[in-house]
Motif scaffolding. Structure first.
Motif, mmCIF file in Angstrom:
data_model
loop_
_atom_site.group_PDB
_atom_site.id
_atom_site.type_symbol
_atom_site.label_atom_id
_atom_site.label_comp_id
_atom_site.label_asym_id
_atom_site.label_seq_id
_atom_site.Cartn_x
_atom_site.Cartn_y
_atom_site.Cartn_z
ATOM 1 N N TRP A 240 0.800 -1.227 0.000
ATOM 2 C CA TRP A 240 0.000 0.000 0.000
ATOM 3 C C TRP A 240 0.836 1.282 0.000
ATOM 4 C CZ3 TRP A 240 -5.027 0.347 -1.072
ATOM 5 C CH2 TRP A 240 -5.646 1.571 -0.851
ATOM 6 N N PRO A 241 1.862 1.404 0.849
ATOM 7 C CA PRO A 241 2.632 2.667 0.865
ATOM 8 C C PRO A 241 3.363 2.969 -0.445
ATOM 9 C CG PRO A 241 3.103 1.350 2.824
ATOM 10 C CD PRO A 241 2.296 0.486 1.893
ATOM 11 N N LYS A 242 3.448 1.997 -1.331
ATOM 12 C CA LYS A 242 4.117 2.208 -2.615
ATOM 13 C C LYS A 242 3.214 2.917 -3.630
ATOM 14 C CE LYS A 242 7.074 -1.766 -1.903
ATOM 15 N NZ LYS A 242 7.514 -3.069 -2.366
ATOM 16 N N ILE A 243 1.948 3.153 -3.252
ATOM 17 C CA ILE A 243 1.004 3.833 -4.134
ATOM 18 C C ILE A 243 0.924 5.290 -3.693
ATOM 19 C CG2 ILE A 243 -1.337 3.875 -5.050
ATOM 20 C CD1 ILE A 243 -1.585 0.920 -4.119
ATOM 21 N N SER A 244 1.330 6.184 -4.572
ATOM 22 C CA SER A 244 1.285 7.613 -4.224
ATOM 23 C C SER A 244 -0.161 8.093 -4.210
ATOM 24 C CB SER A 244 2.089 8.435 -5.227
ATOM 25 O OG SER A 244 1.425 8.447 -6.476
ATOM 26 N N ALA A 245 -0.411 9.149 -3.476
ATOM 27 C CA ALA A 245 -1.764 9.716 -3.401
ATOM 28 C C ALA A 245 -2.250 10.114 -4.792
ATOM 29 C CB ALA A 245 -1.782 10.910 -2.452
ATOM 30 N N GLU A 246 -1.375 10.634 -5.618
ATOM 31 C CA GLU A 246 -1.744 11.059 -6.965
ATOM 32 C C GLU A 246 -2.168 9.870 -7.843
ATOM 33 O OE1 GLU A 246 0.603 13.727 -4.813
ATOM 34 O OE2 GLU A 246 1.370 11.824 -5.577
ATOM 35 N N ARG A 247 -1.571 8.732 -7.588
ATOM 36 C CA ARG A 247 -1.850 7.534 -8.398
ATOM 37 C C ARG A 247 -3.322 7.129 -8.328
ATOM 38 N NH1 ARG A 247 -1.241 4.565 -12.701
ATOM 39 N NH2 ARG A 247 -0.817 2.367 -12.398
ATOM 40 N N PHE A 248 -3.991 7.436 -7.225
ATOM 41 C CA PHE A 248 -5.379 7.022 -7.050
ATOM 42 C C PHE A 248 -6.317 7.653 -8.074
ATOM 43 C CE2 PHE A 248 -3.615 5.674 -3.051
ATOM 44 C CZ PHE A 248 -4.256 4.466 -2.840
ATOM 45 N N ASN A 249 -5.920 8.739 -8.700
ATOM 46 C CA ASN A 249 -6.737 9.378 -9.732
ATOM 47 C C ASN A 249 -6.380 8.926 -11.146
ATOM 48 O OD1 ASN A 249 -8.485 11.083 -8.166
ATOM 49 N ND2 ASN A 249 -6.639 12.200 -7.611
ATOM 50 N N GLU B 196 -11.400 -0.666 -17.061
ATOM 51 C CA GLU B 196 -10.774 0.645 -17.172
ATOM 52 C C GLU B 196 -11.480 1.596 -16.216
ATOM 53 O OE1 GLU B 196 -9.129 3.707 -20.538
ATOM 54 O OE2 GLU B 196 -10.786 2.375 -21.068
ATOM 55 N N MET B 197 -10.705 2.123 -15.264
ATOM 56 C CA MET B 197 -11.266 3.024 -14.265
ATOM 57 C C MET B 197 -10.140 3.664 -13.473
ATOM 58 S SD MET B 197 -12.695 0.186 -11.515
ATOM 59 C CE MET B 197 -13.358 -0.894 -12.765
ATOM 60 N N PRO B 198 -10.464 4.742 -12.739
ATOM 61 C CA PRO B 198 -9.452 5.314 -11.849
ATOM 62 C C PRO B 198 -9.067 4.309 -10.760
ATOM 63 C CG PRO B 198 -11.302 6.831 -12.127
ATOM 64 C CD PRO B 198 -11.706 5.516 -12.729
ATOM 65 N N VAL B 199 -7.840 4.409 -10.315
ATOM 66 C CA VAL B 199 -7.327 3.494 -9.299
ATOM 67 C C VAL B 199 -8.212 3.468 -8.055
ATOM 68 C CG1 VAL B 199 -5.397 3.151 -7.674
ATOM 69 C CG2 VAL B 199 -4.941 3.494 -10.119
#
Length: 164
Positions: A106-115, A125-128
C-alpha cells in the motif's frame, strides 16, 4: 441576495491511509466470517447453486494483492498459489499472509496515483480509487452470501458492523 462561497480545506475526501484502514476493517470482518464457518462446511456448503464460502474467500485473495501489484507495476497478473488451502486454518493463514502483503504494498502507491485511470487485467478501465473500491465492494457483496450460509446452518454470523 447575498452571495456566499464555501472553501474546502482539502479536496480529498479520504486519504490513502483512511482507505486502507476501511479496507482492512472489512478484511477483519471477512476473516471473522471464515473463522465462524464449521470446518466441514466452509469448502462444500452452498445455497441455491452459489459457490462455497472458501471459494469466495479465494476470489477475494485472488483480487487483492494482484490488483495492488498491478497498480504499482502496471503488470496485471492473476494470483498464483501452489495449492488451494485444504483446511480452514490453511485459508486463515493465507488470508493473514495476504493482509501483510497488502500492508507492505500500500505505501508504494502515491496519493496522486489514485486518480490515474488504469486498464486492470485487460478488462476494467477506471481510476485506481474506483478499482480499489471495486475490490472492497466485491468482498462485501460476497460476504453477504456467507451470512446467508451461516444463518441457513443455524449459526449466528459475526455482526456486520463489528469490523475491529
Amino acid at each position: 441576495m447575498k452571495e456566499t462561497s464555501t472553501t474546502l480545506a482539502t479536496d480529498t475526501f479520504m486519504t490513502p491511509a483512511q482507505l486502507l484502514k476501511h479496507w482492512q476493517l472489512h478484511r477483519n470482518l471477512t476473516r471473522k466470517m471464515i473463522n465462524t464457518f464449521p470446518e466441514d462446511k466452509i469448502f462444500s456448503y452452498s445455497v441455491g447453486g452459489m459457490r462455497p464460502f472458501a471459494e469466495l474467500a479465494m476470489e477475494f485473495i485472488g483480487m487483492a494483492v494482484p490488483t495492488l501489484t498491478g497498480i504499482i507495476t502496471e503488470k496485471w497478473e492473476q494470483f498464483k498459489h501452489e495449492e488451494a488451502p485444504a483446511t480452514k486454518q490453511d485459508l486463515l493463514d493465507l488470508w493473514d499472509e495476504q493482509t501483510e502483503i497488502i500492508d507492505t504494498l500500500w505505501p508504494k502507491i502515491s496519493a496522486e496515483r489514485f486518480n490515474d485511470v488504469v486498464l486492470a487485467f485487460g478488462q476494467w478501465e477506471m481510476p485506481v480509487y474506483l478499482l480499489v473500491l471495486y475490490v472492497v465492494d466485491n468482498e462485501i457483496h460476497h460476504r453477504g452470501q456467507g451470512y446467508v450460509y451461516l444463518r441457513s446452518l443455524g449459526i449466528e454470523p459475526p455482526a456486520f458492523w463489528d469490523r475491529e
